[in-house]
Design an enzyme around this catalytic site. Structure first.
Site, PDB file in Angstrom:
ATOM      1  CB  THR A  28      -7.367  42.554-111.461  1.00 53.90           C
ATOM      2  OG1 THR A  28      -6.221  41.772-111.106  1.00 53.90           O
ATOM      3  CG2 THR A  28      -8.142  41.833-112.549  1.00 53.90           C
ATOM      4  CE  LYS A 140      -5.302  42.026-106.743  1.00 52.47           C
ATOM      5  NZ  LYS A 140      -6.549  42.434-107.420  1.00 52.47           N
ATOM      6  CD  GLU A 173      -7.596  39.266 -98.356  1.00 56.50           C
ATOM      7  OE1 GLU A 173      -7.714  40.483 -98.583  1.00 56.50           O
ATOM      8  OE2 GLU A 173      -6.576  38.602 -98.655  1.00 56.50           O
TER       9      GLU A 173
END
Length: 268
Positions: A28, A140, A173
């Site tokens: 992204t 990811k 995270e």
């Protein structure tokens, strides 16, 4: 706006492996002034992920041109790029898939980031833990159900982001961001060798600090470590950097590291 294999459209085959198995990866990117910020780094991330997932070769030249063209449609936005293994065959085997699917979408830039930078954000500990997997850690990939559940719980709180642990109780995270903290002149970030996403901004911060003689310790620590630190920040390629004002019951006032990074490491 949506593009599939360079063609503006929003429909994809039901047999595509992104639909069938979440078989793919994504990145992204921030779009600023009609350009993809850190374009080369996003391409590199996708290349590394497709290699980790044993995917067929992607037409990287075509994808790069498509990303540049998509970004030209807006001054300020978010470009999401998905690489699917493609279509072919049935069952788990992907040997019949020789042509990966390139999927892109362009959306508005999140309006809340500007106000979050001013006031700082709050973090709430999520009861949803990330499974450990050395095979997929750092990538990811498209299997985001854990993050979907983390977000669903977060939306039941008054916090802005989540603090996420792995199944061994170690900090990893946030729901959609990486995590750093400072105690004195020492800077730390969670170990992502077992779970989590190694974000582009996280990599940039570590490299930027190293170039200025400041070491970032990569550690496996429980959430209680945040009770006795001076500062916490979160980051991703969009924000790209936010100060944390509160995590659970712990409150932070310092912005020393945040200000330093904004000055030296956020050249987006």
């Amino acid at each position: 706006m949506f593009w599939i294999n360079g063609i503006e459209q929003s429909l994809i085959s039901a047999s595509d492996r992104s639909v069938q198995f979440g078989d793919g990866c994504f990145t992204t990117a921030r779009v600023s002034d009609g350009r993809v910020v850190w374009l080369d780094k996003h391409i590199s991330r996708l290349q590394q992920a497709t290699k980790r997932l044993f995917m067929p070769t992607v037409n990287w030249s075509a994808l790069t041109k498509e990303m540049v063209e998509a970004a030209s449609h807006t001054e300020d936005g978010v470009l999401k790029v998905i690489i699917s293994r493609g279509t072919g065959g049935r069952g788990y085997s992907g040997t019949a898939c020789q042509h990966p699917t390139r999927i892109m979408s362009l959306s508005d830039y999140p309006v809340q980031y500007d106000s979050w930078r001013e006031r700082g954000i709050s973090l709430a500990l999520s009861p949803i833990c990330l499974a450990r997997s050395q095979l997929l850690a750092g990538v990811k990939h498209l299997n985001r159900l854990e993050q979907v559940l983390i977000r669903a719980h977060l939306e039941q709180t008054d916090a802005d982001e989540a603090l996420v642990l792995d199944t061994e109780g170690m900090l990893v995270e946030c729901c959609a961001a990486n995590l750093f903290w400072r105690k004195g002149d020492k800077i730390f970030t969670p170990d992502l060798s077992q779970s989590g996403v190694d974000g582009i901004m996280r990599q940039n911060i570590i490299a930027c600090l190293a170039a200025r003689g400041r070491h970032v310790a990569i550690v496996a620590q429980p959430v209680s470590v945040l009770a006795d630190v001076d500062e916490v920040i979160v980051c991703n390629a969009l924000m790209p950097l936010l100060p944390v004002s509160r995590a659970n019951e712990w409150v932070y006032h310092s912005r020393q590291l945040f200000d330093f990074l904004n000055q030296h490491c956020c050249d987006v």
